[in-house]
Design a protein around this motif. Structure first.
Motif, PDB file in Angstrom:
ATOM      1  N   GLU A 120       0.835  -1.205   0.000  1.00 52.94           N
ATOM      2  CA  GLU A 120       0.000   0.000   0.000  1.00 52.94           C
ATOM      3  C   GLU A 120       0.870   1.255   0.000  1.00 52.94           C
ATOM      4  OE1 GLU A 120      -2.798  -0.139   3.171  1.00 52.94           O
ATOM      5  OE2 GLU A 120      -3.892  -1.862   2.357  1.00 52.94           O
ATOM      6  N   ARG A 124       0.976   4.084  -3.001  1.00 54.00           N
ATOM      7  CA  ARG A 124       0.735   5.488  -2.643  1.00 54.00           C
ATOM      8  C   ARG A 124       1.953   6.356  -2.976  1.00 54.00           C
ATOM      9  NH1 ARG A 124      -0.931   4.344   1.893  1.00 54.00           N
ATOM     10  NH2 ARG A 124       1.032   4.462   3.039  1.00 54.00           N
ATOM     11  N   GLU A 154      -0.607  -2.686  -9.984  1.00 57.45           N
ATOM     12  CA  GLU A 154      -1.139  -1.405  -9.506  1.00 57.45           C
ATOM     13  C   GLU A 154      -0.225  -0.246  -9.899  1.00 57.45           C
ATOM     14  OE1 GLU A 154      -0.839  -4.147  -7.825  1.00 57.45           O
ATOM     15  OE2 GLU A 154      -2.861  -4.688  -7.146  1.00 57.45           O
TER      16      GLU A 154
END
Length: 368
Positions: A120, A124, A154
Motif C-alpha cells: 500500500e 501510494r 497497480e
C-alpha cells in the motif's frame, strides 16, 4: 551440496536443458545466415524458443529480443526511454542493474516506496511521485534481497493513468510468478534466462512493448544493404550472432516450467523459505519475512554476514551474503551497514531439503 543461491542463478537445471544445448552444439550453425540444413535448424531453435517464451509471457514471439542477461535488457530499455536529465521514478528496492545505468546517463531519480512488505505504501508513494511530472518509471517485480513482491499491476496502472512509460525488472520473478506483457502494458520487461527460467548463464530476454533503440549495431542477416539497423523486431535489437546453444537450453528450461506449472514451483519455494525463516527467528536472528514474498528470505547474523555464509558453506549449504548488488534495497530495510545472509530456494525445493537445512541451522545456531 544444498544450493540456496537461486536468486543469483539456478544451479540444478532439468536434464533436458543440457541435452538441448549439446544437441544444438552438434547440429546447429548460424541462424539467418544461410539456407543449408544446419542454419535452418538453428533458425528453428531460435524461433521455437520465441514461441515458448511468447506462450509463457503472453507476448507476440517477434516482440522478444534475446540478450545475454537481464542487465543487458535493462540497459536497452533504459537507454530507449530515458535520456540525460530525464525525470525517473524507481522503487526503494532496485538492483544496481537499474540504478547504475540511470546514474550513468545522469537521470534525475526519485525513489518511491521504502517500506519493506508494504504494498500500500509502495502504490501510494509511486502515485505521489509520478503525478508531479515524470518521464519514465523503472521498478523491480521482486526484491532480489528480500523476496518482496512489489504490486507491479497497480504501479503499472498508475503509470498508465499519468501517461508515464515504464520498465519492469523481472530478474527474480520470471519463471516464478505469472507475467503478461499484454496485461501489464509495460514498454519493456527484462529478464535473465539463468535464474527462474532454468536456462544457462549468458541468456536473457527483453519483452518489447515498443521499438527499442539498439544498444549494439551490426549484422542481423536482414536488410544488409542498409547502414542503419532494421526498424522492426526482433532484428533491431539482435546485432551479431545469437547464442544458439544457450537459447536451446533456455527453451528447454521454459518448456519444463510449462509442464510443471510455475505456480506449483513457486508454492514449493515459498513454503521452504517460510519454514526456514521461522527456524532462524527461533534462533533469535533478525529475519525479513512478509505476506508478499517469493521463496527468498534474508537474515542479519550476529557475526559478520560473510563469516556466516562461510560457516554454512562448511556445512554444505550454499548461500549469498553481503549487499547483493542492491545497496538501495539494504538502505530501505536498514541493513546497509550489516548486509544480510540470503537463502533463495529453487525448483528443487522439497520437504526433505527443508528438513536438512533446518537441522543444520539448529546445529550451527551458536556461531550465526
Amino acid at each position: 551440496m544444498i544450493y540456496l543461491d537461486n536468486g543469483a542463478t539456478s544451479y540444478y537445471k532439468p536434464a533436458s536443458v543440457e541435452r538441448a544445448m549439446v544437441r544444438a552444439l552438434r547440429t546447429c550453425a548460424n541462424p539467418g545466415r544461410g539456407g543449408y540444413a544446419a542454419a535452418d535448424r538453428a533458425a528453428r531453435v531460435v524461433y521455437d524458443c520465441r514461441c515458448v517464451a511468447g506462450e509463457l509471457f503472453d507476448c507476440p514471439p517477434e516482440q522478444i529480443i534475446f540478450t545475454k542477461n537481464c542487465t543487458e535488457g535493462l540497459n536497452i530499455a533504459i537507454r530507449t526511454l530515458i535520456k540525460p536529465g530525464s525525470r525517473v521514478v524507481i522503487s526503494g528496492f532496485e538492483h544496481n542493474a537499474v540504478t547504475r545505468p540511470l546514474y550513468a546517463i545522469n537521470a534525475k531519480i526519485t525513489v518511491a516506496g521504502r517500506h519493506l512488505f508494504d504494498p500500500e505504501d509502495m502504490v501510494r508513494s509511486f502515485e505521489n511521485a509520478v503525478k508531479n511530472g515524470t518521464d519514465a518509471a523503472v521498478f523491480t517485480h521482486c526484491s532480489n534481497v528480500f523476496g518482496y513482491i512489489l504490486p507491479v499491476k497497480e504501479i503499472g496502472k498508475i503509470c498508465k493513468k499519468y501517461g508515464v512509460p515504464f520498465i519492469i525488472d523481472a530478474a527474480q520473478s520470471a519463471g516464478i510468478l505469472p507475467i503478461s506483457l499484454r496485461e501489464l502494458g509495460a514498454e519493456f520487461i527484462a529478464m535473465p534466462g539463468h535464474k527462474g527460467l532454468l536456462g544457462p548463464q549468458g541468456t536473457g530476454m527483453l519483452l518489447c512493448g515498443k521499438l527499442p533503440d539498439p544498444l549494439l549495431c551490426g549484422g542481423t542477416g536482414s536488410l544488409s544493404a542498409l547502414q542503419e539497423m532494421p526498424d522492426f523486431l526482433p532484428d533491431r535489437g539482435e546485432a551479431g550472432t545469437l547464442n544458439v546453444p544457450g537459447i536451446a537450453g533456455l527453451s528447454a528450461g521454459m518448456q519444463y516450467l510449462l509442464r510443471e506449472g510455475i505456480n506449483n514451483i513457486c508454492v514449493r519455494e515459498q513454503k521452504a523459505a517460510r519454514l526456514c525463516g521461522k527456524v532462524l527467528e527461533e534462533m533469535g536472528l533478525q529475519v525479513f519475512m512478509g505476506q508478499e514474498q517469493i521463496g527468498t528470505v534474508s537474515f542479519v547474523s550476529r557475526c559478520d554476514c560473510e563469516e556466516a555464509a562461510k560457516i554454512l558453506a562448511k556445512h554444505n549449504i550454499a548461500v549469498r551474503s553481503g549487499l547483493h548488488c542492491a545497496p538501495l534495497a539494504h538502505e530501505s530495510a536498514g541493513t546497509l551497514s550489516t548486509g544480510t545472509v540470503r537463502l533463495s530456494f529453487g525448483q528443487e525445493a522439497s520437504g526433505e531439503q527443508v528438513n536438512t537445512v533446518k537441522n543444520i541451522l539448529k546445529n550451527v545456531a551458536q556461531w550465526l
